[in-house]
Design an enzyme around this catalytic site. Structure first.
Site, mmCIF file in Angstrom:
data_model
loop_
_atom_site.group_PDB
_atom_site.id
_atom_site.type_symbol
_atom_site.label_atom_id
_atom_site.label_comp_id
_atom_site.label_asym_id
_atom_site.label_seq_id
_atom_site.Cartn_x
_atom_site.Cartn_y
_atom_site.Cartn_z
ATOM 1 C CB SER A 16 33.428 25.719 -8.429
ATOM 2 O OG SER A 16 33.912 24.477 -9.553
ATOM 3 C CE1 TYR A 46 32.751 28.776 -13.047
ATOM 4 C CE2 TYR A 46 34.111 26.858 -12.835
ATOM 5 C CZ TYR A 46 32.922 27.436 -12.518
ATOM 6 O OH TYR A 46 31.781 26.953 -11.822
HETATM 7 N N1 LIG Z 1 27.114 23.166 -12.958
HETATM 8 C C1 LIG Z 1 28.230 23.031 -12.462
HETATM 9 O O1 LIG Z 1 28.792 21.894 -12.752
HETATM 10 C C2 LIG Z 1 28.772 23.863 -11.412
HETATM 11 C C3 LIG Z 1 29.811 23.073 -10.781
HETATM 12 C C4 LIG Z 1 30.237 23.873 -9.604
HETATM 13 C C5 LIG Z 1 29.953 25.265 -9.217
HETATM 14 N N2 LIG Z 1 28.803 25.789 -10.321
HETATM 15 C C6 LIG Z 1 28.434 27.215 -9.848
HETATM 16 O O2 LIG Z 1 27.136 27.202 -9.634
HETATM 17 C C7 LIG Z 1 26.619 28.368 -9.866
HETATM 18 C C8 LIG Z 1 25.125 28.197 -10.727
HETATM 19 O O3 LIG Z 1 25.511 27.432 -12.032
HETATM 20 P P1 LIG Z 1 24.739 26.718 -12.843
HETATM 21 O O4 LIG Z 1 25.429 25.298 -13.201
HETATM 22 O O5 LIG Z 1 23.472 26.390 -12.268
HETATM 23 O O6 LIG Z 1 24.829 27.515 -14.140
HETATM 24 P P2 LIG Z 1 23.415 28.162 -14.946
HETATM 25 O O7 LIG Z 1 22.362 27.110 -14.961
HETATM 26 O O8 LIG Z 1 23.953 28.891 -16.309
HETATM 27 O O9 LIG Z 1 22.742 29.267 -14.310
HETATM 28 C C9 LIG Z 1 23.660 30.493 -13.979
HETATM 29 C C10 LIG Z 1 22.530 31.412 -13.031
HETATM 30 O O10 LIG Z 1 23.286 32.519 -13.071
HETATM 31 C C11 LIG Z 1 22.559 33.549 -13.341
HETATM 32 N N3 LIG Z 1 23.369 34.844 -13.612
HETATM 33 C C12 LIG Z 1 24.440 34.823 -14.597
HETATM 34 N N4 LIG Z 1 25.127 35.872 -14.795
HETATM 35 C C13 LIG Z 1 24.248 36.937 -14.131
HETATM 36 C C14 LIG Z 1 24.320 38.350 -13.570
HETATM 37 N N5 LIG Z 1 25.358 39.000 -14.104
HETATM 38 N N6 LIG Z 1 23.441 38.724 -12.777
HETATM 39 C C15 LIG Z 1 22.536 37.871 -12.299
HETATM 40 N N7 LIG Z 1 22.401 36.628 -12.421
HETATM 41 C C16 LIG Z 1 23.269 36.066 -13.345
HETATM 42 C C17 LIG Z 1 21.736 33.199 -14.563
HETATM 43 O O11 LIG Z 1 20.559 33.775 -14.775
HETATM 44 P P3 LIG Z 1 20.222 35.068 -15.621
HETATM 45 O O12 LIG Z 1 21.020 34.548 -17.261
HETATM 46 O O13 LIG Z 1 18.704 35.040 -15.831
HETATM 47 O O14 LIG Z 1 20.666 36.383 -15.110
HETATM 48 C C18 LIG Z 1 21.395 32.011 -13.928
HETATM 49 O O15 LIG Z 1 20.291 31.828 -13.350
HETATM 50 C C19 LIG Z 1 27.572 29.136 -10.576
HETATM 51 O O16 LIG Z 1 28.456 30.169 -9.717
HETATM 52 C C20 LIG Z 1 28.561 28.118 -10.915
HETATM 53 O O17 LIG Z 1 29.981 28.678 -11.178
HETATM 54 C C21 LIG Z 1 28.304 25.072 -11.190
#
Ligand SMILES: NC(=O)c1ccc[n+]([C@@H]2O[C@H](COP(=O)([O-])OP(=O)(O)OC[C@H]3O[C@@H](n4cnc5c(N)ncnc54)[C@H](OP(=O)(O)O)[C@@H]3O)[C@@H](O)[C@H]2O)c1
Length: 267
Positions: A143, A156
Site C-alpha cells: 500500500s 497498518y
Molecule cells: N482498499 C484499499 O484502499 C487498499 C489500498 C491499499 C492496499 N490495500 C490492500 O489490498 C489488500 C486487499 O484489500 P481489500 O481492500 O480488497 O480488502 P477486503 O475487501 O476487506 O478484502 C480482504 C481480503 O483478505 C482476506 N483475508 C483477510 N484476512 C484473512 C486471513 N487471515 N486469511 C485469509 N484471507 C484473509 C478476506 O477474505 P476472508 O475474510 O474470506 O478470509 C478478503 O478476501 C489488503 O492487503 C489491503 O491492505 C487496500
C-alpha cells in the site's frame, strides 16, 4: 514489455472480496487457471462459479494466511488440482486502526500476523518449487500507506512498510534464480475495507480499475509499482510535513477509529 499470462497457474489470497476478487476474475479472463484462497467459503464458491460460467478454471481453497500450515496445505491443493503455481499474489489483508489508550493489542497482533506473516508464509510456500523450476513470479499487495506512519494507523502502516522492505530483500536475494517479485502499492480503492471510511479518500479507484493496473504491472514485470502517481508523490512529500500538521489534518480520524474498533468488537 507486457507478457501474456495465458496458461499460467495463479494463486490469489484474499480472493473472496475486493481487490483479490477482481484480480482473480481478471487473471481468469487472461487465461490463467486460478486458485482462490480466503477463509469464507460462500464468496469463493460464488467467484469460482462465475469464472467457470465464463469458460475459465478456478478452485476455491479455504485457508487462513496467518497460519503457515494452512497456507502450505492450500498450495498442496492448488498444485494437485491445477499444477505447479507460476504466479502468486499475496493480497489478503486487514485494515484495523490502532488505538492509543488502551492499545487494541489483539487487532495489532492480527494486523502483523495477516498483513506481514501472511505474505511471508504465502510467498515462502511457493518458493521451493519455483526455485526448482527456475521460474515463477511472487507478488505482494502492499500500500502507499507503507511510506508514512499515520496516527491511529500505526500498525497498518508499519505492516505494509515491513512488506515493502521484505520484498526489497527478497528481490535482491532471488537475482539469477529465474524467480521474479513485484510489490504493488496502491492508493485508496473502493472495497469492503474502505467502505465505512467517512473521510475523503483522494483519487479513490474502483477495485476493477485497480486490479487492471496491477495486472498490467505484473505483466510488465515491475519491481515496485506505486499508483496513482499523484497520491504517491503526495505521500512521499508528506515525509517532510511536520508531525503537528499531520496531526491537525488527521485530528478527526481518532474518533472514527475508536468507533470502527468498537463496532467491530460488538459484532
Ligand atoms: N482498499 C484499499 O484502499 C487498499 C489500498 C491499499 C492496499 N490495500 C490492500 O489490498 C489488500 C486487499 O484489500 P481489500 O481492500 O480488497 O480488502 P477486503 O475487501 O476487506 O478484502 C480482504 C481480503 O483478505 C482476506 N483475508 C483477510 N484476512 C484473512 C486471513 N487471515 N486469511 C485469509 N484471507 C484473509 C478476506 O477474505 P476472508 O475474510 O474470506 O478470509 C478478503 O478476501 C489488503 O492487503 C489491503 O491492505 C487496500
Amino acid at each position: 514489455m507486457a507478457r501474456s499470462l495465458a496458461g499460467q497457474v495463479a494463486l490469489v489470497t484474499g480472493a473472496s472480496s475486493g481487490i483479490g476478487w477482481e484480480l482473480a476474475k481478471q487473471l481468469a479472463g487472461e487465461g490463467c487457471k486460478v486458485a482462490l484462497v480466503a477463509r469464507r467459503e460462500a464468496p469463493l464458491r460464488n467467484l469460482a462459479a462465475q469464472i467457470a460460467a465464463a469458460g475459465g478454471t478456478a478452485v476455491p481453497i479455504l485457508a487462513d494466511v496467518g497460519h503457515r500450515e494452512q497456507v502450505e496445505a492450500a498450495f498442496a491443493r492448488a498444485r494437485g488440482e491445477l499444477g505447479p503455481v507460476d504466479l502468486v499474489i499475496a493480497n489478503a489483508g486487514v485494515g484495523r486502526p490502532t488505538l492509543r489508550d488502551p492499545v487494541n493489542m489483539a487487532d495489532v497482533e492480527d494486523t502483523f500476523r495477516i498483513n506481514l506473516m501472511g505474505v511471508v508464509y504465502t510467498l515462502s510456500a511457493a518458493l521451493p518449487e519455483m526455485l526448482a523450476r527456475k521460474s515463477g513470479h511472487l507478488v505482494a499487495v502492499s500500500s502507499l500507506a507503507a511510506y508514512r506512519g499515520l496516527p491511529s494507523e500505526s500498525a497498518y502502516c508499519a505492516s505494509k512498510a515491513a512488506v515493502n522492505v521484505y520484498m526489497d530483500g527478497l528481490r535482491i536475494h532471488l537475482r539469477g534464480t529465474g524467480v521474479r517479485t513485484t510489490t504493488l502499492c496502491p492508493g485508496f480503492i473502493h472495497t469492503p475495507m474502505t467502505a465505512s471510511n467517512t473521510f475523503h479518500m483522494p483519487q479513490l479507484m474502483t477495485a476493477a480499475y485497480a486490479a487492471g493496473r496491477m495486472i498490467r504491472a505484473i505483466k510488465a514485470r515491475k519491481k515496485v509499482y506505486n499508483f496513482p502517481w499523484r497520491l504517491h508523490l503526495m505521500v512521499k512529500l508528506s515525509r517532510w510535513v511536520p508531525d503537528g500538521a499531520i496531526n491537525w489534518v488527521m485530528g478527526d480520524y481518532e474518533a472514527e477509529a475508536q468507533k470502527a474498533v468498537a463496532d467491530r468488537q460488538k459484532q
